[in-house]
Design a protein around this motif. Structure first.
Motif: not given
Length: 698
Positions: A512-519
């Motif tokens: 995975h990458k650190a953050f992709n905009g999910d909420a």
């Protein structure tokens, strides 16, 4: 010779400190202090082995010039004694740091500071490679026979204990630097914790290349009924082995007793399995209650499938392994050749082989532990999450919860030094049968960077929670940190993400990458009111919650209608759990092959019990005697009768005397059934008499 003699005479000095001695000898304190780290006073222009001459044109070297000139003077022995004692006495300085001491003495913090790592006094414009410092370990290379003061005996005016105490430092401020061989600092210039504002790069996706097509295999789709799917795991070969070992153990137990052992047949084993699975559907406090003939325990099914005596006979004789192999294994106790799982090994291997051969997991898989409850006193038993029993590690498919591999923990490590979590994962991951490109999800018991790196070398990505007390992690989020706060760090291909929810969550991942905009939606208290709001969530945490839940579902499926009951033999507990695994996996295969999710596990077990009972042998159990026998012509014999009939009571009290509670509505009634001898209401509003007889088929 004078410098050498001053070293030995320094122990008998009459002065208590370096400053007192320098004051009595009329020496200037700031200018005549010795250089602690140098072996000799030399300048870049001098040759090794010769003393340099003072240079009046270089004020920066005032300290070195005075030291060299003092060494050539007649009083060099006294000065050398002071130079030697100043090194050890510096530990007891009244100043808190070297910078503070140099400032008080009028020295420059940069120009007059000695080089701690060098063995000589050098300046920035010199070239150390051309003028190497003499080695203090070899006195033959020391200029003019000088000996390093750091290797000498304790100086004058100080005892050996005082010198040792000075070498240890003066508390936290006087601690010596960490040795070069110790563990390095957790952070480097390339390893800094970032926030969601810092971009991260998605790792190269792994190519999913399983050995076989995911899902049920071609040979598995031939089965069409619950019994046929169950036989994929309890095969004819496994049942024959179980039957032979059980008969051998029963004959051994019957030796010396009255009567001979009667071998059980394959049909008897089917009846036994039908009754075992039936007990998981219908619970009784004791096994004998299933065959009780009383009114409360009048169950017709158990007596029609297998008699009580035969069921308990099979239970007592049930054995999974060969008796001769057990004797050979018992003789090896206390040696590395002893197999602690020898008594379950035949059926254990058959079940694991069947689980692997009939199903290929999808790309997302998960590993977690499972506990078989038991109170037996055995070294195999573990304590997990306030539960005690036998601990199993299970690899399950994250899409359907199919148990693909099982590993029984024996309570000891293999000696690899990598921990039980690492060893368990590597034992469950059969790379030759799985392939590459899988995504593995584990919890914090297994997660480690070494495990994830080794799995990545084999083409397997991994994601899992990790303990917060790892080296290099930041401090806990302060109190009041808002939900959705994210910090991350990447160490090569391994990503560590820290997320604040109701509490801190730390996840390690290689896919995975650190953050992709999910909420994610959360209830947050704002201005004294709870409101729904969107909270940022790392994609690693989101995928972990989605795919790790299936291994918990697999554990729950085996626990809904588990067939385990109390037994004195530990291997029988494993036998009952293997039956649960076979039933649950057979139900999942049935749903996968026929796309029939409408059939629940309870309905599947009911159908399986009926099919096993039809294959079983005919029961020899006698019909139980009822406490209230009914006549053959039941419809004609049920009549109403007043309880006060035949009693000498007043006429006005005849309708209320002897009233009892109705068995159906529990109200007072003066009448009841003569044949059943039960009180029942028979009035216009409550016709309990006819309703109760219809419900009981009477």
């Amino acid at each position: 010779m004078e410098l050498a003699s001053s070293e030995s005479n320094s122990e008998d000095s009459e002065y208590d400190s370096e400053r007192e001695e320098m004051f009595s000898n009329s020496h200037d304190d700031p200018l005549d202090l010795s250089n602690e780290d140098s072996d000799s006073d030399w300048e870049p222009g001098t040759k090794p082995g010769k003393h340099p001459t003072p240079s009046p044109t270089k004020p920066r070297r005032q300290k070195q010039q005075r030291s060299s000139s003092a060494a050539s003077s007649p009083a060099s022995s006294d000065l050398d004694m002071e130079l030697t004692s100043s090194e050890t006495d510096s530990e007891d300085s009244e100043y808190d740091s070297e910078t503070e001491e140099m400032f008080a003495n009028g020295h420059d913090n940069i120009l007059d500071r000695s080089n701690e790592d060098s063995g000589s006094d050098w300046e920035p414009d010199t070239q150390p490679d051309k003028h190497p410092a003499p080695s203090p370990a070899d006195p033959l290379t020391t200029p003019s026979g000088l000996v390093d003061s750091t290797s000498s005996t304790p100086t004058a005016g100080r005892s050996r204990s005082h010198a040792a105490r000075g070498a240890r430092g003066r508390g936290r401020r006087g601690r010596t630097p960490r040795a070069s061989g110790s563990r390095p600092a957790p952070h480097t210039a390339d390893q800094q914790w970032h926030t969601v504002d810092d971009p991260d790069v998605l790792p190269d996706p792994l190519v999913f290349m399983p050995v076989r097509p995911p899902g049920p295999q071609q040979g598995t789709r031939v089965a069409c009924s619950p019994l046929q799917f169950f036989k994929l795991f309890f095969t004819e070969a496994a049942l024959k082995t179980l039957l032979a070992n059980t008969n051998a153990n029963g004959a051994k137990q019957q030796e010396g007793k009255k009567g001979a052992w009667r071998d059980i047949t394959i049909n008897d084993m089917f009846s036994f399995l039908a009754m075992v699975i039936y007990m998981g559907l219908l619970r009784c406090s004791a096994l004998v209650d299933y065959w009780r003939g009383s009114r409360l325990y009048s169950l017709p099914f158990p007596s029609s499938v297998i008699s009580r005596n035969k069921f308990f006979t099979i239970c007592r004789a049930l054995h999974l392994s060969d008796l001769k192999a057990d004797e050979e294994n018992n003789a090896k106790k206390g040696t590395p050749g002893h197999d602690r799982l020898g008594k379950i090994k035949p059926l254990y291997e058959d079940i694991v082989k069947a689980c692997k051969s009939h199903f290929q997991p999808s790309q997302h898989i998960s590993i977690d532990e499972r506990t078989i409850a038991s109170k037996a006193r055995l070294s195999l038993k573990q304590h997990v999450r306030n539960k005690q029993g036998y601990k199993l590690f299970v690899l399950a498919d994250s899409n359907c919860g199919y148990t693909w591999n099982v590993f029984v923990r024996q309570g000891k490590s293999s000696g690899s030094g990598k921990g039980p979590g690492y060893e368990s994962v590597m034992s469950l991951m059969d790379f030759t049968c799985l392939g590459t490109g899988y995504h593995l999800y584990v919890d914090n018991f297994y997660t480690s960077s070494q495990l994830f790196k080794d799995l990545l070398k084999k083409g397997i990505g991994a994601c899992g929670t990790i303990h917060a007390n790892r080296v290099g992690f930041p401090h806990n989020f302060p109190r009041g940190t808002p939900r959705g706060t994210i910090q991350w760090i990447r160490n090569g291909k391994v990503l560590f993400v820290k997320w604040m929810d109701t509490q801190e969550v730390i996840v390690c991942s290689t896919i995975h990458k650190a953050f992709n905009g999910d909420a994610v939606r959360r209830r947050v208290k704002t201005a004294g009111k709870w409101v729904q709001t969107d909270v940022p969530i790392p994609v690693a945490v989101k995928d972990y919650n989605q795919h790790m839940g299936e291994v918990y579902r697999s554990d729950a499926l085996t626990g809904y209608y588990n067939v385990i009951h109390k037994t004195k033999k530990w291997y029988r507990t494993f036998f009952f759990h293997f039956v649960d695994i076979a039933v649950v996996n057979a139900h999942i295969l049935y749903q996968q092959c026929y796309r029939d999710p409408a059939m629940t596990q309870k309905e599947f077990r009911q159908a399986l019990v009926e099919e096993l009972a039809d294959l079983g042998s005919e029961s020899q159990s006698l019909a139980s005697k009822k406490k209230f026998p009914f006549p053959s012509d039941q419809t004609a014999s049920h009549k109403l009768r007043y309880f006060a009939e035949g009693l000498d009571v007043p006429r006005r009290a005849a309708t209320t005397t002897g009233r009892r509670n109705c068995v159906l509505c529990h109200r007072k009634t003066p009448v009841g059934c003569v044949s059943c001898n039960v009180p029942l209401c028979f009035v216009v509003q409550r016709d309990c008499f006819n309703i109760w007889h219809r419900q009981n088929g009477l």
